[in-house]
Design a protein around this motif. Sequence first.
Motif, mmCIF file in Angstrom:
data_model
loop_
_atom_site.group_PDB
_atom_site.id
_atom_site.type_symbol
_atom_site.label_atom_id
_atom_site.label_comp_id
_atom_site.label_asym_id
_atom_site.label_seq_id
_atom_site.Cartn_x
_atom_site.Cartn_y
_atom_site.Cartn_z
ATOM 1 N N GLU A 97 0.820 -1.211 0.000
ATOM 2 C CA GLU A 97 0.000 0.000 0.000
ATOM 3 C C GLU A 97 0.853 1.261 0.000
ATOM 4 O O GLU A 97 0.442 2.306 -0.490
ATOM 5 C CB GLU A 97 -0.904 -0.020 1.240
ATOM 6 C CG GLU A 97 -2.058 0.924 1.158
ATOM 7 C CD GLU A 97 -3.079 0.693 2.266
ATOM 8 O OE1 GLU A 97 -3.997 1.501 2.364
ATOM 9 O OE2 GLU A 97 -2.951 -0.271 3.022
ATOM 10 N N THR A 99 3.518 2.038 -1.710
ATOM 11 C CA THR A 99 4.043 2.512 -2.997
ATOM 12 C C THR A 99 2.956 3.100 -3.888
ATOM 13 O O THR A 99 3.256 3.619 -4.954
ATOM 14 C CB THR A 99 4.737 1.373 -3.764
ATOM 15 O OG1 THR A 99 3.761 0.364 -4.073
ATOM 16 C CG2 THR A 99 5.875 0.770 -2.972
ATOM 17 N N ALA A 100 1.711 3.015 -3.474
ATOM 18 C CA ALA A 100 0.608 3.512 -4.305
ATOM 19 C C ALA A 100 0.408 5.005 -4.056
ATOM 20 O O ALA A 100 -0.122 5.402 -3.041
ATOM 21 C CB ALA A 100 -0.663 2.731 -3.979
ATOM 22 N N ASP A 101 0.864 5.833 -5.003
ATOM 23 C CA ASP A 101 0.777 7.279 -4.841
ATOM 24 C C ASP A 101 -0.298 7.836 -5.775
ATOM 25 O O ASP A 101 -0.014 8.314 -6.878
ATOM 26 C CB ASP A 101 2.137 7.921 -5.128
ATOM 27 C CG ASP A 101 2.197 9.368 -4.685
ATOM 28 O OD1 ASP A 101 1.133 9.961 -4.402
ATOM 29 O OD2 ASP A 101 3.306 9.911 -4.634
ATOM 30 N N ALA A 102 -1.554 7.756 -5.323
ATOM 31 C CA ALA A 102 -2.679 8.196 -6.152
ATOM 32 C C ALA A 102 -2.643 9.703 -6.398
ATOM 33 O O ALA A 102 -3.085 10.168 -7.454
ATOM 34 C CB ALA A 102 -3.996 7.797 -5.498
ATOM 35 N N ARG A 104 0.031 11.636 -6.892
ATOM 36 C CA ARG A 104 0.935 11.872 -8.024
ATOM 37 C C ARG A 104 0.289 11.430 -9.327
ATOM 38 O O ARG A 104 0.433 12.079 -10.364
ATOM 39 C CB ARG A 104 2.255 11.125 -7.830
ATOM 40 C CG ARG A 104 3.261 11.918 -7.030
ATOM 41 C CD ARG A 104 4.607 11.241 -6.874
ATOM 42 N NE ARG A 104 5.178 10.773 -8.121
ATOM 43 C CZ ARG A 104 5.973 9.713 -8.215
ATOM 44 N NH1 ARG A 104 6.276 9.001 -7.156
ATOM 45 N NH2 ARG A 104 6.473 9.347 -9.364
ATOM 46 N N LEU A 105 -0.442 10.318 -9.276
ATOM 47 C CA LEU A 105 -1.119 9.831 -10.474
ATOM 48 C C LEU A 105 -2.159 10.844 -10.942
ATOM 49 O O LEU A 105 -2.230 11.169 -12.131
ATOM 50 C CB LEU A 105 -1.789 8.478 -10.199
ATOM 51 C CG LEU A 105 -2.575 7.872 -11.367
ATOM 52 C CD1 LEU A 105 -1.657 7.558 -12.539
ATOM 53 C CD2 LEU A 105 -3.314 6.626 -10.926
ATOM 54 N N LEU A 120 4.454 5.635 -13.180
ATOM 55 C CA LEU A 120 3.822 5.403 -11.871
ATOM 56 C C LEU A 120 3.147 4.039 -11.811
ATOM 57 O O LEU A 120 3.286 3.304 -10.838
ATOM 58 C CB LEU A 120 2.792 6.493 -11.567
ATOM 59 C CG LEU A 120 3.329 7.804 -11.035
ATOM 60 C CD1 LEU A 120 2.229 8.874 -11.057
ATOM 61 C CD2 LEU A 120 3.853 7.632 -9.624
ATOM 62 N N VAL A 121 2.417 3.706 -12.868
ATOM 63 C CA VAL A 121 1.741 2.410 -12.897
ATOM 64 C C VAL A 121 2.765 1.285 -12.939
ATOM 65 O O VAL A 121 2.636 0.286 -12.228
ATOM 66 C CB VAL A 121 0.762 2.328 -14.094
ATOM 67 C CG1 VAL A 121 0.202 0.921 -14.249
ATOM 68 C CG2 VAL A 121 -0.377 3.333 -13.911
ATOM 69 N N THR A 124 4.490 0.698 -9.522
ATOM 70 C CA THR A 124 3.615 0.362 -8.401
ATOM 71 C C THR A 124 3.348 -1.133 -8.413
ATOM 72 O O THR A 124 2.732 -1.643 -9.348
ATOM 73 C CB THR A 124 2.282 1.137 -8.487
ATOM 74 O OG1 THR A 124 2.581 2.536 -8.515
ATOM 75 C CG2 THR A 124 1.396 0.847 -7.293
ATOM 76 N N THR A 127 -1.335 -2.297 -8.188
ATOM 77 C CA THR A 127 -2.140 -1.273 -8.838
ATOM 78 C C THR A 127 -3.537 -1.169 -8.238
ATOM 79 O O THR A 127 -4.236 -0.191 -8.477
ATOM 80 C CB THR A 127 -2.253 -1.533 -10.348
ATOM 81 O OG1 THR A 127 -2.723 -2.859 -10.555
ATOM 82 C CG2 THR A 127 -0.913 -1.357 -11.027
ATOM 83 N N LEU A 130 -3.414 1.787 -6.040
ATOM 84 C CA LEU A 130 -3.234 2.994 -6.848
ATOM 85 C C LEU A 130 -4.561 3.414 -7.482
ATOM 86 O O LEU A 130 -4.979 4.566 -7.370
ATOM 87 C CB LEU A 130 -2.186 2.744 -7.934
ATOM 88 C CG LEU A 130 -1.803 3.930 -8.804
ATOM 89 C CD1 LEU A 130 -1.154 5.020 -7.962
ATOM 90 C CD2 LEU A 130 -0.867 3.493 -9.910
#
Length: 175
Positions: A97, A99-102, A104-105, A120-121, A124, A127, A130
């Motif tokens: 969890e 590493t999921a940088d929503a 930034r996405l 990013l995808v 991660t 996903t 994310l």
Amino acid sequence: MVVTEELADELPAEAVEEAKARAATLLLAFRHGNQLAYDHALDRLFAEHAEREVTTLLVWIAAEAVRKAYSPEVGDRVLRGLARRAPADTSRVAIDEETADAARLLEAVGAGEVGVVRALVAETADTTFLLGGLLQAVAMMLPLLPEGEAGEVVAELRRRHCGPVPEIPEARGEA
């Protein structure tokens, strides 16, 4: 000319294709850390009693991947190393969890930075988190849209993915 003989327990060709599709679904869910999809696919396999055929196909897929990536002696060392490092409990998909940088996405999508979105995808491991974060962000923004805008966005998405949607004439009630 090579002559092959079908064994009594061997799957017919169409059953092999179905099992490959089930194996691919399971592998995709595992690869992307989608625990819900993985559990659902696994539950379906258990309900159909198809564990053996899918396990065989997964082993075949893994063997092909090892054969294509490594020379025979190196492939055996890789497999032995994997066997030694196997976790005690393999019933869960590994998730990360952190590493999921929503955020930034969302910024990258808003700025139209396709390369950043792809990176990013790709970086991660899970996903699911994310995309879950992105979905949460969209849900938080929905109340800020002017009335009717959300309906227009949904209609546009339906047009893009489902083709033209026929309009439903309003019912005219006469009293």
